[in-house]
Design a protein around this motif. Sequence first.
Motif, short mmCIF file in Angstrom:
data_model
loop_
_atom_site.label_atom_id
_atom_site.label_comp_id
_atom_site.label_asym_id
_atom_site.label_seq_id
_atom_site.Cartn_x
_atom_site.Cartn_y
_atom_site.Cartn_z
N LEU A 82 0.84 -1.21 0.00
CA LEU A 82 0.00 0.00 0.00
C LEU A 82 0.87 1.26 0.00
CD1 LEU A 82 -2.93 -0.72 2.51
CD2 LEU A 82 -2.85 -1.06 0.04
N LYS A 83 1.90 1.23 0.84
CA LYS A 83 2.82 2.35 0.93
C LYS A 83 3.44 2.63 -0.44
CE LYS A 83 6.10 3.12 4.75
NZ LYS A 83 7.09 2.33 5.50
N ALA A 84 3.88 1.56 -1.08
CA ALA A 84 4.50 1.70 -2.40
C ALA A 84 3.51 2.28 -3.41
CB ALA A 84 5.03 0.35 -2.88
N ILE A 85 2.29 1.78 -3.39
CA ILE A 85 1.28 2.27 -4.32
C ILE A 85 1.02 3.74 -4.08
CG2 ILE A 85 -1.18 2.13 -4.94
CD1 ILE A 85 -1.00 -0.88 -4.41
N ARG A 111 5.28 2.84 -10.62
CA ARG A 111 6.41 1.99 -10.28
C ARG A 111 5.93 0.68 -9.65
NH1 ARG A 111 10.91 0.03 -11.93
NH2 ARG A 111 12.66 0.06 -10.49
N ALA A 112 4.93 0.78 -8.78
CA ALA A 112 4.39 -0.44 -8.18
C ALA A 112 3.85 -1.37 -9.26
CB ALA A 112 3.29 -0.10 -7.17
N VAL A 113 3.19 -0.80 -10.27
CA VAL A 113 2.70 -1.62 -11.38
C VAL A 113 3.86 -2.28 -12.11
CG1 VAL A 113 1.54 -1.57 -13.62
CG2 VAL A 113 0.62 -0.24 -11.71
N SER A 114 4.91 -1.50 -12.35
CA SER A 114 6.03 -2.04 -13.12
C SER A 114 6.79 -3.10 -12.33
CB SER A 114 6.97 -0.91 -13.55
OG SER A 114 7.82 -0.54 -12.50
N LEU A 115 6.56 -3.17 -11.02
CA LEU A 115 7.18 -4.21 -10.22
C LEU A 115 6.26 -5.43 -10.10
CD1 LEU A 115 8.95 -2.13 -7.43
CD2 LEU A 115 9.94 -3.11 -9.50
N GLY A 116 5.20 -5.43 -10.88
CA GLY A 116 4.37 -6.62 -10.95
C GLY A 116 3.16 -6.65 -10.03
N ARG A 161 13.10 -4.12 -1.26
CA ARG A 161 12.33 -5.21 -0.69
C ARG A 161 10.93 -5.30 -1.31
NH1 ARG A 161 12.37 -5.30 5.64
NH2 ARG A 161 10.63 -3.90 5.33
N VAL A 162 10.38 -4.14 -1.68
CA VAL A 162 9.07 -4.15 -2.35
C VAL A 162 9.15 -4.96 -3.64
CG1 VAL A 162 7.38 -2.73 -3.57
CG2 VAL A 162 8.22 -2.00 -1.36
N ALA A 163 10.26 -4.83 -4.34
CA ALA A 163 10.41 -5.59 -5.58
C ALA A 163 10.53 -7.09 -5.28
CB ALA A 163 11.63 -5.12 -6.36
N LEU A 164 11.34 -7.44 -4.29
CA LEU A 164 11.51 -8.86 -3.94
C LEU A 164 10.19 -9.47 -3.46
CD1 LEU A 164 14.92 -8.76 -2.05
CD2 LEU A 164 14.49 -9.56 -4.37
N GLN A 165 9.40 -8.63 -2.80
CA GLN A 165 8.15 -9.09 -2.21
C GLN A 165 7.15 -9.55 -3.28
OE1 GLN A 165 6.63 -6.10 0.56
NE2 GLN A 165 4.71 -7.21 0.61
N THR A 166 7.30 -9.08 -4.49
CA THR A 166 6.39 -9.47 -5.57
C THR A 166 6.26 -10.98 -5.68
OG1 THR A 166 7.11 -7.56 -6.81
CG2 THR A 166 5.91 -9.22 -8.03
N PHE A 167 7.37 -11.68 -5.42
CA PHE A 167 7.35 -13.12 -5.63
C PHE A 167 7.11 -13.90 -4.34
CE2 PHE A 167 9.92 -11.19 -8.99
CZ PHE A 167 9.13 -11.55 -10.06
N GLU A 168 6.83 -13.18 -3.26
CA GLU A 168 6.38 -13.83 -2.03
C GLU A 168 4.87 -13.99 -2.17
OE1 GLU A 168 8.45 -14.39 0.98
OE2 GLU A 168 9.83 -14.33 -0.71
#
Lengths: 331, 268
Positions: free
Chosen positions: A202-205, A211-216, B103-110
């Motif tokens: 949520l924080k990231a969004i 950017r949050a979208v681009s991180l999947g 960590r937000v990026a790594l968390q995607t796959f958790e």
Amino acid sequence: MNQPIKSTDIHQSILDDQKSQDRRKMMINGVLLLVLLAAPLAIYPVFLMKILCFSLFAVAFNLLFGFTGLLSFGHAAFLAAGGYTTGYLLSNYSGLGTEMGIIAGTLVATGLGLAFALLSIRRQGIYFAMVTLALAQLVFFFFVQSEFTGGEDGMHGIPRGELFGLVSLEDNLNMYYFVLAVFIACYLLVQRVVGSPFGQVLKAIKQNEPRAVSLGYNVDRYKILAFVLSAALAGLAGSMKSVVFQLASLNDAHWHMSGEVILMTLVGGMGTLLGPVVGATFVVNVEYQLSQGPLRDWVDPILGAIFVLTVLAFRSGIVGEIQKFMRRNLS
Amino acid sequence: MSEQYVLETRNLVKEFKGFVAVDDVNLQIRQGDIHALIGPNGAGKTTVFNLLTKFLPPSRGQILYKGEDITALKSAAIARKGIVRSFQISAVFPHMTALENIRVALQTFENTSYSFWKSGNSLHKLNQRCMELLDEVGLAGFANTTTVELAYGRKRALELATTLAMEPEILLLDEPTQGMGSEDVDRVVELVRKAAKGRTVLMVEHNLSVVSKLCDRITVLAQGAVLTEGDYATVSADPAVREVYMGSDGSGERGVAAEDNQTVEAAQ
Ligand SMILES: Nc1ncnc2c1ncn2[C@@H]1O[C@H](COP(=O)(O)OP(=O)(O)OP(=O)(O)O)[C@@H](O)[C@H]1O
Ligand SMILES: [Mg+2]
């Protein structure tokens, strides 16, 4: 020669940092708890319960506004949906425990929140606020037209009943400690949510949605879940409120109420845990004090002025400004 | 067949209310290449990135990833497949620490990202990997610094590290050196070179010296259409490219062929 910094050391210091932060949070929570436990000795319990119900409402709203970055202008709908549902059930089914009435009110608000979320979540910024406002107005007119709400007269004499068939809530102190227990549970839940893996997303969004979208991340789903949680807690606040005051009225559904919770959150400090509580306490007190004195017709303009002043000069709100001050003077 | 191309577009078109921003583009990116997408301002480079990652829906055309049609996928799904983009303006989470950004990026796959009831401490097991990634871009000492306080070059390095945390197969970089001093540019060149090992990179880059140092292949875009394609020598010798960069009267002093380490860039 410079000793190279080892990354394990840095990591350790981060963990230590976090621990001391957690400890500070625990201390603040502890002090707050003691104050709230002792408060009925000095202050009329019904007034305290009013503060707690609005605090819960603002905490719920802030989960969406402060921690997800979504400004809903329709949260009155959830407060009212909770209140009316609980009021209706407790008034018409005398066998029902008060806790069941409250749970049912919360569930109805949760469902309504899901409907709102599905219809509004794709909109950005001001359009999101407008869609939530429009939906809340629809709900308002539904409540105006419905028989069961009592229309303009409202729903009166809702029985407080008994908790788990054991404790009579007619007694104000019993009622107070029940409201306090619910409030604390919800406050701790929100604290947990904000710190959870979900809260990180949520924080990231909130800080950078593309950017949050681009991180999947499928950001819509996270926003919907945040919206539903927020609506559920707002509904719970409404349910509690209708039991405390034995009354549910159109006031709760009116867009004024959606505006008021924004005011409370901003004045107290959005995006902080304690902010909405401080803001709700402040606004409820200002309203009460003014309504007792010669300025009783000036409540709305004065609150409006406070709102403008906050937005222009104290954007972080009371708690936010205090935090800033502490940070500046501690480092 | 298209097996040798890891990423391909077929007749890709994007129209904005009648204005054609991307005009029938056929890109073919070879596995393992560092492929540059260059062209003057407004040529449609960023729009191509937005189409590839579905930040914008294409008006027409197809996008293929390893021969599979991914035109209908959503942005998040494309990222999870391993096509990860960066942005022209620096894209970080400003009020999180450097470590939390990664960590937000790594968390995607958790599978705990919807677990709102779980303690945040459950994420600490990712910290070790975060520190490694930070170390790779020289930011280990800033792990606990709030990102907004980092210098611009460091923010971009953090952004790259965050993108790498996704273990992407294809890296889409939109002007990674934009707005940097020459020292930072050199650092980024090294970082991209390192990151490109075992990966495919598609990068928009205005700095031609960077392009000549890094890129195996170059596609030149002008007014939304592919003007030419080839290695650096071929492209920089092409008169049509010179035309686009220098203006038709040939008087522009910022030509591709003029000097290798020129920056063909106008006001952004
Ligand atoms: N969302 C949009 N709506 C309308 N027009 C757009 C949109 N996005 C881009 N454009 C237009 O499409 C054209 C291509 O823009 P794009 O950003 O892709 O160029 P670029 O090659 O990345 O340029 P630069 O080097 O300046 O970054 C421009 O004329 C731009 O104004
Ligand atoms: Mg661009």
